[in-house]
Every structure is written in structure tokens, then in C-alpha cells.
Scaffold this motif. Structure first.
Motif, mmCIF file in Angstrom:
data_model
loop_
_atom_site.group_PDB
_atom_site.id
_atom_site.type_symbol
_atom_site.label_atom_id
_atom_site.label_comp_id
_atom_site.label_asym_id
_atom_site.label_seq_id
_atom_site.Cartn_x
_atom_site.Cartn_y
_atom_site.Cartn_z
ATOM 1 N N ASP A 5 0.828 -1.206 0.000
ATOM 2 C CA ASP A 5 0.000 0.000 0.000
ATOM 3 C C ASP A 5 0.863 1.258 0.000
ATOM 4 N N PHE A 8 2.470 1.929 -3.325
ATOM 5 C CA PHE A 8 1.654 2.467 -4.418
ATOM 6 C C PHE A 8 0.910 3.742 -4.070
ATOM 7 N N ASN A 9 0.656 3.937 -2.793
ATOM 8 C CA ASN A 9 -0.189 5.067 -2.414
ATOM 9 C C ASN A 9 0.548 6.147 -1.646
ATOM 10 N N ARG A 14 -3.857 8.381 0.732
ATOM 11 C CA ARG A 14 -5.017 7.592 0.330
ATOM 12 C C ARG A 14 -6.126 8.499 -0.177
ATOM 13 N N SER A 15 -6.772 8.057 -1.241
ATOM 14 C CA SER A 15 -7.782 8.926 -1.860
ATOM 15 C C SER A 15 -9.003 9.107 -0.960
ATOM 16 N N ALA A 16 -9.313 8.106 -0.119
ATOM 17 C CA ALA A 16 -10.472 8.259 0.773
ATOM 18 C C ALA A 16 -10.244 9.418 1.744
ATOM 19 N N GLN A 17 -9.029 9.525 2.235
ATOM 20 C CA GLN A 17 -8.708 10.600 3.170
ATOM 21 C C GLN A 17 -8.821 11.960 2.473
ATOM 22 N N ALA A 19 -10.710 12.592 -0.113
ATOM 23 C CA ALA A 19 -12.142 12.824 -0.342
ATOM 24 C C ALA A 19 -12.807 13.366 0.924
ATOM 25 N N LYS A 20 -12.451 12.775 2.046
ATOM 26 C CA LYS A 20 -13.074 13.163 3.311
ATOM 27 C C LYS A 20 -12.739 14.617 3.661
ATOM 28 N N ARG A 22 -11.788 17.007 1.579
ATOM 29 C CA ARG A 22 -12.437 17.928 0.633
ATOM 30 C C ARG A 22 -13.913 18.088 0.973
ATOM 31 N N LEU A 23 -14.559 16.971 1.280
ATOM 32 C CA LEU A 23 -15.984 17.030 1.607
ATOM 33 C C LEU A 23 -16.232 17.817 2.887
ATOM 34 N N ALA A 24 -15.362 17.623 3.875
ATOM 35 C CA ALA A 24 -15.548 18.323 5.147
ATOM 36 C C ALA A 24 -15.620 19.826 4.904
ATOM 37 N N VAL A 26 -16.275 21.386 1.850
ATOM 38 C CA VAL A 26 -17.324 21.807 0.918
ATOM 39 C C VAL A 26 -18.717 21.706 1.567
ATOM 40 N N VAL B 146 -17.888 11.374 -3.421
ATOM 41 C CA VAL B 146 -17.951 12.789 -3.040
ATOM 42 C C VAL B 146 -19.232 13.458 -3.538
ATOM 43 N N ARG B 150 -22.113 14.861 -0.998
ATOM 44 C CA ARG B 150 -22.407 16.297 -0.980
ATOM 45 C C ARG B 150 -23.895 16.545 -1.189
ATOM 46 N N GLY B 182 -8.175 2.045 1.841
ATOM 47 C CA GLY B 182 -8.203 3.492 2.044
ATOM 48 C C GLY B 182 -8.500 4.266 0.776
ATOM 49 N N GLU B 183 -9.128 3.582 -0.189
ATOM 50 C CA GLU B 183 -9.418 4.243 -1.461
ATOM 51 C C GLU B 183 -10.906 4.476 -1.667
ATOM 52 N N MET B 184 -11.693 4.236 -0.638
ATOM 53 C CA MET B 184 -13.116 4.579 -0.709
ATOM 54 C C MET B 184 -13.530 5.058 0.674
ATOM 55 N N LEU B 185 -14.379 6.091 0.699
ATOM 56 C CA LEU B 185 -14.904 6.569 1.981
ATOM 57 C C LEU B 185 -15.556 5.401 2.717
ATOM 58 N N ASP B 189 -16.665 7.310 7.794
ATOM 59 C CA ASP B 189 -16.350 8.611 7.187
ATOM 60 C C ASP B 189 -17.641 9.331 6.788
ATOM 61 N N LEU B 193 -19.297 12.838 8.274
ATOM 62 C CA LEU B 193 -19.560 14.006 7.432
ATOM 63 C C LEU B 193 -21.023 14.430 7.499
#
Lengths: 89, 266
Positions: A5, A8-9, A14-17, A19-20, A22-24, A26, B146, B150, B182-185, B189, B193
Motif C-alpha cells: 500500500d 503504491f499510495n 489515500r484517496s479516501a482521506q 475525499a473526506k 475535501r468534503l468536510a 465543501v 464525493v 455532498r 483506504g481508497e473509498m470513503l 467517514d 460528514l
């Protein structure tokens, strides 16, 4: 697993983090109907008010973030000050 | 007296109609009298998902405009006699019905059923307002993406503004493998939110595709994880305390071992 992990990451995180985080931002901006434009204006206004008390502040350096909290939400403003010269004080 | 529950989402394509069909079926399997209403006027879909598309004679707009009586427009399910569908009109648009008419319609249904589930259209405009007008409770469906989260948050605000009480949440199409990496909410999470009550977690499941192709509810499929998840949600709706499914990787040890090597390629 952890090894692969990180291999590669590791670089972007990690993309989930991502995303979280950014969402927090927005979601709370949406809730307060705070547009990017309003945020910019707020920074200019904050700089103008603070300029009455402190050495000139560059509005572009200010960071304004709305944060969702458990009981209430918060506005966090990070305002870097120009270090005061002895003669200014 | 029925409880009237609207299933909504904000974003389209997150699984509202599938959720409505399966919760309706699951509740009827438990012996409740259930009516499911397709409130997506002009984009009728609940009928095909439930495999009842060939039985439609009258629709919701016919009832509202007085061309049909309530009973005439209610289509009996193929398997469960206590489950009925009120289809949406296909050739009209959202403005064909007003919130007041929806309240009137749901109040009529309230007398005859234990549960009335309303499948809301996507969006936050008139169709959504109609769909929640008569609701006692609102369930919001989201996926761990996302855009969906939202939009779900927008809906939370609108539902609260409409004084419907706090909505509850279904997180649909969770992919455990991506979450583990760790690649999906994760569900946690999304909950953090949106800060609303969780009522269900539905794993991403191919049996949804195949059962929908056939017009059958997935809750009949004993082997389907999504089916089991929907059965659990229905039990929670009836007030039962059902623990949430552990959303772990369902692969066998063998596959997992293989996956370790396979990951290099992906």
C-alpha cells in the motif's frame, strides 16, 4: 499489505482521506452558503479591520476555513502577521 | 395507521428505486401491508424494477385528477398479496401533482396500509418536494462518493428545514476491498460528514444487477449480501435492534493470498 500500500499510495496519500477532507470543507461551506467569492471578500474585510490595530496584512495570505464541530461549527482564520520592526512599535 | 417513509438521495443513480422496491418487499415478507409509490413522475421506474410494468392501467396522476379510484391504481405484487405499487405517470411531468395533493393521497393510503414507501425523484426541486410532502420520516440513500455525499448533505438540510425530523441514512454500494485500502470513503467517514442516524449499510453486489434484470427483488436471494442488508434494514424500520453487518472483505483466504500478488498488476 502495508508495504504494498505504501509503495503504491504513499505519494499522494489515500484517496479516501483526500475525499473526506475535501468534503468536510465543501459541506460546511454549502451549509453556510459561503461562496469562494464571499470568502475572498471576507479576507479583504478581515485585513481591513485588523489594519487598524496591526501592521498591514496581506488578504491573500489569510486562510479562512469553516469547520464542522460536534456541538457547533467554527470559523478558523489563519492570519500571518508581518513581523513587527522595532521602529514600528 | 401507516408510517409514511420517503426514500430520497439528491443525486440520481445511487439506488433509491432499488432500495424502495427491496424494503417494500422485505416489509411485506414480514407480514406488513405495504404500498410503494413511484413519485418520479415522467421517469417511471419502480414498476420495471419490481417486474410489474405489464400490469399498469392507472397511475398516480390518474388518481390525483380523479380518473381512477385509489384501489384501481394500486397494482398487486406478483408474489406478495400484501404488497402494492402505485406507479408514476410516464407521460406527464412533476408539475402534474402538488404537495397538497400528495399529502391527500398519502393520507388516504394511511388508512389501509402499515407502511407506505415513497420513491423520490433525484434533485431538490418540485418532484422532491412532492415526495416528502406527505412523509412522516425520510430515509436518505447515498453511495460513498464525493458527489453523492455532498448532495445527501443538501437533502439533510432541506429535510430538516421541512421539519420532517432527522432523516436516517443508508450507505449503498460499499466496496469493502477499496475501503480496506483506504481508497473509498468508509461508512464511518460518511457518517462523520453527514452526522445523521445510520439505518443500513449495503455492500456493492452483482446480484442487484441480475435480480433487477429479471424484475425480482434481491431480498428473495438468500445468498445475496445486498439482499440480507435490505432485510436487516426492513427489520430496523419495524423497530427491531439488528446489529450492522460487518463490512469486511468477503473474499476467501485463498483469494486474498492471490490478491497480494495480483495487486502488483492493478
Amino acid at each position: 499489505m502495508g508495504f504494498f500500500d505504501s509503495l503504491f499510495n504513499g505519494r499522494q496519500g489515500r484517496s479516501a482521506q483526500v475525499a473526506k477532507e475535501r468534503l468536510a470543507t465543501v459541506l460546511v461551506d454549502d451549509r453556510y452558503k459561503l461562496t469562494p467569492e464571499m470568502k475572498e471578500q471576507m479576507k479583504i474585510d478581515i485585513a481591513a479591520v485588523l489594519a487598524r490595530y496591526l501592521p498591514a496584512i496581506d488578504p491573500d495570505q489569510i486562510e479562512v476555513t469553516l469547520l464542522r464541530g460536534e456541538a457547533s461549527d467554527h470559523l478558523k482564520a489563519d492570519i500571518p502577521l508581518r513581523r513587527a520592526q522595532q521602529s514600528d512599535v | 395507521m401507516a408510517r409514511i417513509i420517503t426514500i430520497t438521495s439528491g443525486k440520481g443513480g445511487v439506488g433509491k428505486t432499488t432500495t424502495t422496491a427491496n424494503l417494500g418487499t422485505a416489509l411485506a415478507m414480514q407480514g406488513a401491508k405495504v404500498a410503494v409509490i413511484d413519485a418520479d413522475i415522467g421517469l417511471r421506474n419502480l414498476d420495471v424494477v419490481m417486474g410489474l410494468e405489464n400490469r399498469i392501467v392507472y397511475d398516480l396522476v390518474d388518481v390525483v385528477e380523479g380518473r381512477a379510484r385509489l384501489r384501481q391504481a394500486l397494482i398487486k405484487d406478483k408474489r406478495l398479496p400484501e404488497l402494492c405499487l402505485m406507479p408514476a405517470a410516464q407521460t406527464r411531468d412533476k408539475d402534474a401533482v402538488s404537495p397538497a395533493q400528495m399529502i391527500d393521497l398519502t393520507n388516504q393510503l394511511r388508512q389501509e396500509f402499515d407502511y407506505v414507501l415513497i420513491d423520490s425523484p433525484a434533485g431538490i426541486e418540485g418532484g422532491f418536494r412532492n415526495a416528502i410532502a406527505g412523509a412522516d420520516e425520510v430515509v436518505i440513500v447515498t453511495t460513498p462518493e464525493v458527489s453523492a455525499v455532498r448532495d445527501a448533505d443538501r437533502i439533510v438540510g432541506l429535510v430538516e428545514a421541512a421539519e420532517k425530523g432527522p432523516p436516517s441514512l443508508i450507505v449503498n454500494r460499499i466496496k469493502p476491498r477499496l475501503v480496506n485500502r483506504g481508497e473509498m470513503l468508509s461508512v464511518d467517514d460518511v457518517l462523520e460528514l453527514l452526522a445523521i442516524q445510520l439505518i443500513g449499510i449495503v455492500p456493492d453486489d452483482e446480484t442487484i444487477v441480475t435480480s433487477t434484470n429479471r424484475g425480482e427483488a434481491v431480498v428473495y436471494d438468500q445468498n445475496s449480501l445486498a439482499g440480507r442488508a435490505f432485510l436487516n434494514i426492513a427489520r430496523r424500520i419495524t423497530g427491531e435492534n439488528v446489529p450492522f453487518m460487518a463490512i469486511t472483505d468477503q473474499q476467501s483466504m485463498f483469494e486474498r493470498l492471490f490478491g497480494m500478488f495480483g495487486r502488483r498488476r492493478s
